[in-house]
Design an enzyme around this catalytic site. Structure first.
Site: not given
Ligand code: HEM
Ligand SMILES: [Cu+2]
Length: 590
Positions: A235, A239, A386-388, A449-450
């Site tokens: 996580h 950041y 989401h993370f793209h 996914r994956r």
């Protein structure tokens, strides 16, 4: 900070050796971006069954290459280059030793090359080297030892880079007693403290478990332990990706908009909140893991929701600074000022578009973070959707956009083409809207996914609106636009660096914030104090879950191997200490 009357010379003229180191970092970063994006295109076309150039059996090799090269190599090499720039620039002083700077760069690069060889080795079966473990690399998937060794070298390299910036800061401090830490330096230091704290988890996992296990020195590991140690780091790495982007939004975007940062103290508070809250939340990636008590998951969820605060503060400050800039440029009205922003500048437009998609990513992130709705989308295509938006756009697009302003300062040449730059950032935005929106929807339909083959026999995925075929086409189309956008970016960067020298390739001057640090409490700059609090929060969040995982989950090395007596005694001691402290605190509070 350089002032209006300050040095007019370009960064490369003032700090030629630093510029060399930074350019090398960016070069590695951009090479990784190119290869990683190519793998992304192959995946997007493969899993949508539009075009298949690889065997499905090689899909994990590609996916590992894509994740590692983009989420780890591209982002972090950009960060190290960018932080090196920010340190020299904001202190207005060169690094303590150029040789030392090259040493950490060399170590990081060697580590990267080793890990990449291990990954690509998977495409050549006779080689006997592979690392199809995905960028999350926890057990039970196992890679060739050189993958983990490369990774360890890379991480140690980042630690040494951090030390470089701390040493610069110390040298500056001895000449500038009593002064406030310059804002960019403050951001570099808080980010690195967070990184030191966060990488401890992954270092323990790699050095004590994964390397010995891959070398055959120990027969097994405790998979849940390596997973938890990964997410302890996994996580905060988010950041580590975001902080350079935030630093650009706080310190560069206001200038590009024609204005000044709204508030320096607010920016400091935001970075401190990230230092405190980034690490004790990793368990929110493990809502579905058996072996971790629900209560700990609930605590992680609560901390995660607090973590929204600094991101919302950032959105507020970024928009406020842009509005200020627009009004300086003559913008008026409630919303009409938006039209007065410099939309023809790819550096500005890229960052602004990145911010818009980040807001969307924030919303889908709230779904991920909720313990119960997470079950709906866990391990579906929603998650890459989401993370793209976050790392894949808020971070990646901001970095590319920032390069249009940063790279000319390092090469002393003008940006090769602004229109191509503008086209590139817009293409990224459109491509990502297609790909990520379709991925979110596909995830809601339950598509995993994956996997190279996201279909099950005798089972059809259903969508409430549209069709699965339409989603597949959107993912493939979006992926293709994204890949072409990367090609344009790299082309523009290459021709920029080959261009003719110019006296003033770009306006480097960064204005002072509207509200400076003077009035804010000095305790904000007391980094020792904040580090202490961050450590305490980590101990509170992780001791009990880790003790549980080790003691109930088959020991430190899994497979029922005995826990060494010293470790067990130490764990018992810390567990008792934490439980008594928490109980006492609760009694006092009651
Ligand atoms: C050319 C642009 C890109 C394309 C076409 C693309 C495509 C994809 C696709 C289709 C997947 C999902 C594969 C699956 O779950 O089966 C994926 C996963 C992923 N992408 Fe991208 N992507 C691109 C850019 C990026 C960028 C810029 C980043 C980060 C900086 C990124 C990071 C990741 C990560 C971390 C994964 C997850 C890998 C895993 O599950 O282990 N991608 N990408
Ligand atoms: Cu997270």
């Amino acid at each position: 900070m350089a002032t209006a009357s300050g040095p007019a010379r370009t960064f490369v003229e003032r700090f030629p050796s630093e510029a060399g180191v930074i350019k090398a970092n960016l070069l590695v970063s951009f090479v990784a971006l190119g290869i990683g994006a190519f793998f992304g295109l192959i995946q997007a076309l493969h899993r949508t069954d539009i075009l298949r150039v690889i065997d499905s059996a090689d899909y994990y090799t590609m996916l590992t290459g894509h994740g590692v090269l983009l989420a780890i190599v591209f982002t972090i090499f950009f960060l190290t280059g960018f932080f090196h720039w920010a340190t020299a620039r904001s202190l207005d002083q060169p690094a303590v030793s150029t040789l030392y700077s090259w040493a950490w760069f060399g170590l990081m690069t060697t580590g990267t090359v080793l890990a990449t060889i291990a990954i690509l080795g998977g495409l050549v079966p006779n080689l006997g080297i592979s690392a199809d473990v995905l960028f999350t690399f926890y057990a039970p998937l196992q890679a060739h030892p050189i993958f983990y060794i490369g990774l360890a070298m890379f991480i140690v390299g980042t630690w040494l880079a951090g030390a470089d910036w701390f040493l610069s800061y110390r040298a500056w401090r001895s000449d500038n007693k009593g002064e406030r830490i310059p804002l960019q330096m403050f951001m570099v230091l808080t980010t690195m403290i967070m990184w030191y704290l966060a990488t401890l988890g992954v270092a323990v996992s790699v050095v004590f478990f994964l390397i010995p296990w891959s070398l055959g020195l120990i027969p097994s590991v405790n998979p849940l332990l390596t997973r938890t140690l990964f997410w302890y780091f996994g996580h905060p790495i988010v950041y580590f990706w975001l902080m350079p982007a935030y630093m650009m939004w706080y310190t560069i975007l206001p200038k590009l908009s024609g204005g000044r940062l709204f508030s320096d103290p607010l920016a400091r508070v935001v970075f401190l909140l990230f230092l405190l809250l980034s690490t004790p939340v990793g368990i929110h990636h493990q809502y579905l893991d058996p072996g971790i008590a629900e209560g700990f998951k609930f605590i992680a969820m609560t901390n995660t929701m607090f973590l929204l605060l600094p991101s919302l503060l950032t959105a507020f400050t970024a928009v406020a600074s842009m509005e200020h800039g627009a009004r300086q440029r003559g913008g008026e009205g409630y919303l009409r000022w938006l039209g007065a922003l410099p939309w023809r500048d790819p550096a500005f437009t890229g960052m602004a578009l990145a911010g818009i998609l980040f807001a969307a990513g924030g919303f889908s992130g709230m779904i991920n973070a909720g313990m119960n709705i997470n079950y709906l989308i866990h391990n579906t295509l929603w998650v890459p959707g989401h993370f793209h938006l976050t790392v894949g756009t808020a971070v990646a697009l901001t970095m590319m956009a920032g390069s249009y302003w940063l790279v000319p300062q390092l090469t002393g040449t003008k940006l090769y083409s602004r229109p191509i730059g503008l086209l590139q950032v817009i293409m990224w935005f459109i491509g990502m809207v297609f790909m990520s929106n379709a991925m979110h929807r596909a995830g809601l339909a339950g598509i995993p996914r994956r996997t190279a083959e996201p279909q099950y026999q005798n089972f059809e995925f259903l969508t409430p609106i549209g069709s699965i075929f339409e989603l597949r086409v959107q993912i493939a189309l979006g992926g293709t636009l994204l890949f072409l956008s990367v090609v344009l970016f790299l082309f523009n960067m290459l021709l920029t660096s080959l261009g003719e020298k110019s006296d003033r390739p770009v306006d480097e001057y960064l204005p002072e914030p509207l509200s400076g640090p003077e009035g804010s409490p000095r305790v904000l700059d007391n980094l020792g104090l904040w580090t202490g609090i961050a450590v305490v929060l980590v101990i509170l969040a992780y001791t009990l879950p880790l003790a549980g995982i080790i003691q109930n989950g088959g020991g430190l090395f899994g497979g029922g191997l005995p826990i060494p007596a010293t470790v067990s005694a130490g764990l018992d001691f810390v567990t008792t200490l934490v439980t008594t402290t928490v109980n006492t605190l609760l009694e006092v509070a009651a």
